[in-house]
Scaffold this active site. Structure first.
Site, short mmCIF file in Angstrom:
data_model
loop_
_atom_site.label_atom_id
_atom_site.label_comp_id
_atom_site.label_asym_id
_atom_site.label_seq_id
_atom_site.Cartn_x
_atom_site.Cartn_y
_atom_site.Cartn_z
CE LYS A 188 6.02 -0.71 5.17
NZ LYS A 188 5.02 -0.72 4.18
C1 LIG Z 1 4.77 -0.53 2.54
C2 LIG Z 1 3.86 0.60 2.03
C3 LIG Z 1 2.95 0.56 1.04
C4 LIG Z 1 2.60 -0.68 0.35
O1 LIG Z 1 2.27 -1.71 1.45
P1 LIG Z 1 2.29 -3.43 0.75
O2 LIG Z 1 1.79 -4.05 1.89
O3 LIG Z 1 3.91 -3.47 0.56
O4 LIG Z 1 1.67 -3.38 -0.47
C5 LIG Z 1 2.11 1.57 0.89
N1 LIG Z 1 2.45 3.00 1.23
C6 LIG Z 1 3.52 3.08 2.19
C7 LIG Z 1 3.83 4.42 2.82
C8 LIG Z 1 4.41 1.81 2.65
O5 LIG Z 1 5.55 2.01 3.43
#
Ligand SMILES: *Cc1c(COP(=O)(O)O)cnc(C)c1O
Length: 383
Positions: A188
């Site tokens: 991210k």
């Molecule tokens: C990464 C992501 C999640 C989950 O996040 P985590 O921190 O990996 O639990 C949920 N929704 C979207 C759209 C994501 O890209």
């Protein structure tokens, strides 16, 4: 090997974590509230509640919104499975709203049509979760108008969108939604290793999530007990979880947050290079920003004409040359677990058509021009 996304951790980030390791607190301590305040300030939101992952954030946001057995949540089929799964954790039911062909964001038109049909059938959703796909904000103002008209809670899955702007204000500011959930997984826009946060302007929602992230336990007055309780006393007032972020993670997040705007600038520069290189190719780029919408450039997704066969050929060619392109996402309703619930091919045609041609090319701040030129060369050999 060139991955599709990766973190950028520098010496200052490392020092910030090491400082915590030398301190008294490793688990949730004084740095977590500092990180929460910094994210709230960045997003122009009143409150931010840090949690152990984006998924934990979705789960707590859904619970805080009152989702439970008998309730219904709608989200986009083009998302990570967690957006839908977290509703099932609450015992609620899930359904999906088809996406716009050119952005893969939830279609407001499809949402309105589905709401009108749902009103006739007497089963409106309790919560709607738009996903800011690839970092481009959804049409939140229109979704908010529908929320007023049909009476549902809006929770943004903003996992891709920290640093994006909608109507000239940061995503997560709470003007058109009740809560926004961010993820700090290493792919991210900033990372804490694992981690997430929920922003809101509603103190009651923030308090509910704060309690639920730590077992539903309260240590501070007013408690149910008499005024004479000893210092050891705590009360469990709800069934909560251990969804706490650690101070080590919060220190990394605080340090990374200083670098977010630079990260997004770096991503924007790489996106421009891709766009220029592919101007004459049979490729469409998913989601372009406009005056009102600025994207966080989380993913660079191309759609190849020629559908699944060409996409497969392109994916295989890139992988054979150590470029780890990825597909975001297999529509959630086509996962076997969701097919068992009665979903299947044909349910959300735009999402399925999008999926057939989509491929995410490498995009992250430390991607070098040489690496990117290699990716471009390989893509042009196929497309
Ligand atoms: C990464 C992501 C999640 C989950 O996040 P985590 O921190 O990996 O639990 C949920 N929704 C979207 C759209 C994501 O890209």
């Amino acid at each position: 090997m060139i991955p599709y996304g990766r973190q950028d951790v520098d010496e200052n980030d490392i020092e910030a974590v090491v400082d915590v390791l030398r301190s008294d607190w490793l688990t949730q301590g004084p740095v977590v509230p500092m990180f929460e305040q910094a994210i709230a300030d960045y997003c122009c939101a009143r409150r931010a509640v840090a949690v152990s992952s984006g998924t934990a954030g979705l789960h707590l946001a859904y619970l805080a919104a009152g989702l439970g057995p008998g309730s219904l949540l709608w989200t986009s089929p083009i998302t990570f499975v967690a957006s839908a799964n977290a509703a099932l954790y609450c015992g609620a039911e899930v359904d999906f709203v088809d996406v716009e062909a050119d952005t893969a964001n939830m279609s407001v038109q499809a949402l309105e049509a589905k709401l009108e049909a749902a009103e006739r059938n007497g089963r409106l959703p309790d919560v709607v979760v738009p996903v800011h796909f690839a970092g481009l904000p959804c049409d939140l103002e229109s979704i908010d108008e529908l929320a007023q008209r049909f009476g549902f809670t809006v929770i943004e899955d903003a996992s891709h969108a920290l640093g994006a702007r909608y109507c000239s204000r940061p995503v997560g500011n709470g003007r058109f939604a009740d809560m926004a959930v961010f993820s700090f997984h290493p792919v991210k826009n900033i990372t804490t290793g694992e981690g997430g946060i929920v922003t809101t302007n509603d103190d009651a929602l923030a308090e509910r999530m704060t309690r639920l992230r730590s077992h539903g336990i309260e240590k501070t007055p007013p408690l149910l007990s008499d005024d004479n309780a000893g210092g050891w006393y705590y009360e469990q007032q709800a069934l909560g979880f251990n969804y706490r972020l650690t101070d080590m993670q919060a220190a990394l997040g605080l340090s990374q947050l200083q670098r977010l705007d630079q990260f997004i600038e770096d991503r924007a520069r790489l996106v421009k290079r891709y766009d220029e290189a592919f101007a004459d190719c049979a490729l469409r780029v998913v989601g372009s920003p406009s005056d009102a919408l600025s994207t966080a450039h989380h993913l660079y997704v191309v759609r190849v004409d020629g559908g699944e066969a060409v996409r497969r050929q392109l994916y295989d060619h890139l992988h054979a040359n150590e470029v780890m392109a990825q597909v975001h996402y297999i529509p959630v309703h086509l996962q076997p677990y969701y097919r068992d619930k009665g979903f299947g091919p044909g349910d959300f045609p735009h999402a399925e058509a999008y999926y057939a041609g989509a491929l995410s090319l490498p995009l992250f701040p430390t991607l070098t021009d040489e690496q990117q030129d290699k990716v471009i060369r390989l893509v042009k050999q196929i497309v």
